[in-house]
Design a protein around this motif. Structure first.
Motif, mmCIF file in Angstrom:
data_model
loop_
_atom_site.group_PDB
_atom_site.id
_atom_site.type_symbol
_atom_site.label_atom_id
_atom_site.label_comp_id
_atom_site.label_asym_id
_atom_site.label_seq_id
_atom_site.Cartn_x
_atom_site.Cartn_y
_atom_site.Cartn_z
ATOM 1 N N LEU A 225 25.040 -7.970 23.332
ATOM 2 C CA LEU A 225 24.636 -8.251 21.958
ATOM 3 C C LEU A 225 25.472 -7.388 21.022
ATOM 4 N N ALA A 342 18.463 -16.916 14.626
ATOM 5 C CA ALA A 342 19.858 -17.241 14.951
ATOM 6 C C ALA A 342 20.071 -18.727 15.152
ATOM 7 N N GLU A 360 17.305 -12.794 16.781
ATOM 8 C CA GLU A 360 18.033 -11.546 17.005
ATOM 9 C C GLU A 360 17.270 -10.434 16.314
ATOM 10 N N SER A 361 17.102 -9.310 17.018
ATOM 11 C CA SER A 361 16.242 -8.257 16.511
ATOM 12 C C SER A 361 16.803 -6.893 16.897
ATOM 13 N N LYS A 368 18.834 -3.533 21.007
ATOM 14 C CA LYS A 368 19.081 -4.837 20.405
ATOM 15 C C LYS A 368 18.453 -5.906 21.293
ATOM 16 N N LYS A 370 17.623 -10.208 21.970
ATOM 17 C CA LYS A 370 17.759 -11.631 21.702
ATOM 18 C C LYS A 370 16.583 -12.309 22.388
#
Length: 407
Positions: A225, A342, A360-361, A368, A370
């Motif tokens: 990511l 996303a 996405e965070s 990170k 997804k």
């Protein structure tokens, strides 16, 4: 007088370097055997007698050497290691071997052609990561990674412990053998190759058969990511994605309750990347689901630390994960994470194919994420990737395996 002394020192230095450069000793050698009386040791380490007169082993300059060709002596000096100190009487010296006596020791060395080794290794088909097949029977994971031109890394992981060692590897196509030089148990030294293919390597070492399997073509693909926390804020430091909440498929906690009312468990495949390789450790995690329509409550076990209630580490408890209907968490079961939508994606997992909203965070400790939120199954993620870079980083994949219902 002072000038003459300086010139003499320079000349002596040049003579020493010339002796080293012109000597048949210059080059890389494998110490195959050291004999002291009736005792025979096979240390298997590499010595580089450099043309400039240095002695290098394991990447460390340990001393210097010169060759007295008239008396057929190898003269070694070192302030670091007594093994490289002394006048050694050369017994034999040719293009393939160097044998000498050092005190009561007899040393036997074989010359290494590093260019030829690099070429043969590159054509061996071994470059990449291999996982020991018998690790499936216990909690350990052992990964052997061959790198070009001639180095390997050995990683051994057990619960609460990880060790990494390295060394040198030499593939001999004519002998069908694999030589591993370094601190590595079970396959150290010369291995006879019983089977070699693109996916499996079977070795015999000291009469024991060892099976290792290629892991570079793992079914789990690595998707690092690349976004950062800064991507979620504008140049003034303001959060850019306040409007994203309206795009989420789960906005009603009561809808989540009714969606999960007949669900008893969620099973996930949890895969943790062994850093420095393309190999994953994989196990099953089970999250118990509890719902109560009368009390209007939903609880899903928080298994996103890599363990569940059925295999808890010592002195560990599952964190509470009860949905608060008064303070609905938009990315339940995650906490106060910044996020953005996303896009939409149809994703296939072992549990089936689902239409998902992809999120996405970023977390509070540089993690990170997804996340694939199943659009018509509020509260259930099809897949989560957690990626954290750095020395103490990790890469995890949670993938939905099964939805178990009460019926």
């Amino acid at each position: 007088m002072k000038k003459a002394t300086i010139i003499l020192i320079v000349l002596l230095s040049l003579i020493k370097v010339t002796n080293a450069q012109d000597s048949k000793i210059s080059g890389s050698w494998l110490v195959t055997k050291i004999v002291v009386g009736d005792q025979v040791d096979e240390p298997l380490f590499v010595i580089d007698y450099s043309a400039n007169g240095s002695i290098i082993t394991q990447g460390i300059d340990v001393g210097s050497w010169s060759h007295n060709q008239k008396e057929e002596k190898l003269i070694m000096t070192s302030d670091m290691d007594k093994d490289f100190v002394g006048d050694c009487k050369i017994i034999s010296l040719n293009e393939k071997e160097l044998n000498f006596e050092k005190g009561d020791q007899k040393w036997f060395l074989s010359r290494l052609n590093m260019d030829e080794i690099a070429k043969i290794n590159s054509e061996s088909g071994l470059i990449g990561s291999w996982k020991f097949a018998d690790d499936a029977n216990d909690d350990s994971t052992r990964v052997l990674t061959f790198e070009a031109p001639d180095s390997f890394t050995f990683i051994e992981k057990e619960p609460g412990m990880e060790s990494r060692t390295g060394g040198m590897w030499i593939y001999n196509q004519e002998e069908k053998s694999l030589l591993l030089i370094g601190r590595i148990e079970q396959v150290r030294g010369k291995n006879r190759i019983l089977t070699i293919s693109k996916k499996e390597l079977v070795l015999e070492n000291a009469g024991v058969e060892i099976i290792i399997r290629k892991s570079d073509d793992s079914s789990q693909k690595i998707e690092r990511l690349n976004f950062t926390g800064d991507d979620f804020f504008d140049e003034n430091g303001d959060y850019k994605y306040d409007s994203e909440e309206g795009k989420l498929p789960w906005t009603d906690p009561f809808e989540m309750l009714m969606s999960l009312v007949n669900t008893s468990q969620l099973e996930y495949n949890f895969s943790a990347l062994v850093e420095g390789t393309k190999v994953f450790e994989t196990k099953k995690l089970t999250a118990d689901v509890k719902t109560d329509k009368d009390e209007q409550s939903v609880s899903i076990d928080f298994i996103f630390y890599g363990y569940d209630r059925y295999d808890l580490p010592d002195d560990t408890q599952l964190p509470p994960n009860i949905l608060d209907f008064n303070y609905y968490n938009r990315l339940y079961p995650l906490k106060e994470n910044s996020f953005r939508v996303a896009g939409q994606e149809k994703l296939t997992t072992p549990s089936g194919t689902f239409d998902c909203t992809v999120i996405e965070s970023v977390g509070t400790s540089e993690e990170k994420y997804k996340l694939w939120m199943i659009n018509d199954k509020p509260g259930i993620y099809a897949k989560i990737i957690e990626d954290k870079e750095g020395m103490f980083g990790h890469y995890y994949i949670y993938e939905l395996k099964n939805i178990i219902t009460n019926n």
